[in-house]
Design a protein around this motif. Structure first.
Motif, mmCIF file in Angstrom:
data_model
loop_
_atom_site.group_PDB
_atom_site.id
_atom_site.type_symbol
_atom_site.label_atom_id
_atom_site.label_comp_id
_atom_site.label_asym_id
_atom_site.label_seq_id
_atom_site.Cartn_x
_atom_site.Cartn_y
_atom_site.Cartn_z
ATOM 1 N N THR A 83 54.953 -5.884 4.976
ATOM 2 C CA THR A 83 54.658 -6.535 6.253
ATOM 3 C C THR A 83 55.863 -7.321 6.713
ATOM 4 N N LYS A 84 56.551 -7.967 5.768
ATOM 5 C CA LYS A 84 57.746 -8.741 6.096
ATOM 6 C C LYS A 84 58.821 -7.799 6.636
ATOM 7 N N MET A 85 58.932 -6.634 6.017
ATOM 8 C CA MET A 85 59.937 -5.679 6.471
ATOM 9 C C MET A 85 59.609 -5.211 7.889
ATOM 10 N N ILE A 109 60.489 -5.156 13.819
ATOM 11 C CA ILE A 109 59.954 -5.420 15.164
ATOM 12 C C ILE A 109 60.732 -6.526 15.868
ATOM 13 N N ASN A 110 61.182 -7.504 15.103
ATOM 14 C CA ASN A 110 61.780 -8.685 15.741
ATOM 15 C C ASN A 110 63.297 -8.654 15.841
ATOM 16 N N ARG A 111 63.948 -7.622 15.272
ATOM 17 C CA ARG A 111 65.409 -7.549 15.347
ATOM 18 C C ARG A 111 65.883 -7.584 16.800
ATOM 19 N N VAL A 112 66.924 -8.352 17.051
ATOM 20 C CA VAL A 112 67.577 -8.328 18.369
ATOM 21 C C VAL A 112 69.085 -8.256 18.146
ATOM 22 N N GLN A 141 71.510 1.874 12.020
ATOM 23 C CA GLN A 141 70.333 1.012 12.174
ATOM 24 C C GLN A 141 69.973 0.342 10.850
ATOM 25 N N ASN A 142 70.087 1.101 9.736
ATOM 26 C CA ASN A 142 69.843 0.485 8.418
ATOM 27 C C ASN A 142 70.834 -0.654 8.173
ATOM 28 N N LEU A 143 72.085 -0.404 8.560
ATOM 29 C CA LEU A 143 73.130 -1.419 8.388
ATOM 30 C C LEU A 143 72.780 -2.689 9.174
ATOM 31 N N ILE A 144 72.413 -2.493 10.433
ATOM 32 C CA ILE A 144 72.103 -3.623 11.309
ATOM 33 C C ILE A 144 70.881 -4.392 10.803
#
Ligand SMILES: Cc1cc2nc3c(=O)[nH]c(=O)nc-3n(C[C@H](O)[C@H](O)[C@H](O)COP(=O)(O)O)c2cc1C
Length: 191
Positions: free
Chosen positions: A7-9, A14-17, A125-128
């Motif tokens: 859930t944390k992941m 969802i919240n990445r900006v 995207q994994n990196l970011i």
């Protein structure tokens, strides 16, 4: 079924900006090794590992990248103004670290290059997301230089390779606010 950590992941996803204002310090070598491990776990058709990441960190390296930008811009347009040359030199200095993400063209007859680009995009995207989870910010950019054929040899790349992005990395120098999430039903249909 889900666990607290998954859930944390999902919250991270969802919240990445993106973070457009980045300052020192950049992540250290150990931290970058960890996030590159995540990048190297991108889905990869036929196990071609078509990825190359070139890291420019610190003043000297960022100056070198800026000089490559300048030379490539002059090759593209020999009449380029001095102002635009200056801008090319300054571009990498928007962050303490820039990672050039490249999709290599392996030339596999069953795997079109677009799939190598997609795999590298998934790696980026994994990196970011990895950087985000460690508290760092990032901004994925392309712009004309990503499509400037003169830049590729200056970076040691083949013309058949694709520059997928210049990933600006550092410590956020602004408040990062979660963005509105699009309506799922506008993008997803169930047959
Ligand atoms: C392949 C790719 C190239 C991008 N190139 C640029 C760019 O050159 N300049 C820019 O401002 N944003 C660029 N973006 C968009 C930003 O990385 C970012 O996603 C966008 O500003 C939205 O912010 P968000 O990620 O917080 O939703 C690019 C995104 C992708 C996937």
């Amino acid at each position: 079924m889900h666990s607290k950590s998954s859930t944390k992941m999902l919250d991270t996803l969802i919240n990445r900006v993106s973070c457009g204002r980045l300052k020192a310090p950049a992540p250290g070598r150990e931290e970058m090794t960890q996030v590159f491990k995540a990048a190297l776990r991108a889905p990869d058709h036929k196990h071609l590992m078509p990825w190359q990441y070139i890291v420019f960190e610190g003043e000297k390296a960022l100056n070198e990248l800026g000089e490559k930008y300048r030379l490539a811009s002059i090759s593209e347009d020999p009449n380029i103004s001095l102002d635009k040359q200056e801008r090319a030199l300054s571009l990498p200095h928007r962050a303490p670290m820039v990672v050039v993400a490249v999709a290599k063209a392996r030339g596999n007859e069953k795997v079109p290059h677009v799939e190598e680009v997609l795999s590298t995009g998934a790696g980026v995207q994994n990196l970011i997301l990895g950087l985000d989870s460690l508290g760092y910010g990032a901004y994925w950019r392309t712009g004309p230089l990503a499509f400037n054929e003169h830049l590729k040899p200056l970076l040691g790349l083949e013309h058949s390779d694709t520059i997928v992005g210049f990933i600006y990395v550092g410590t956020p120098d602004m408040e990062l606010k979660a963005k509105p999430i699009p309506e799922v039903d506008d993008f997803v249909s169930w047959a």
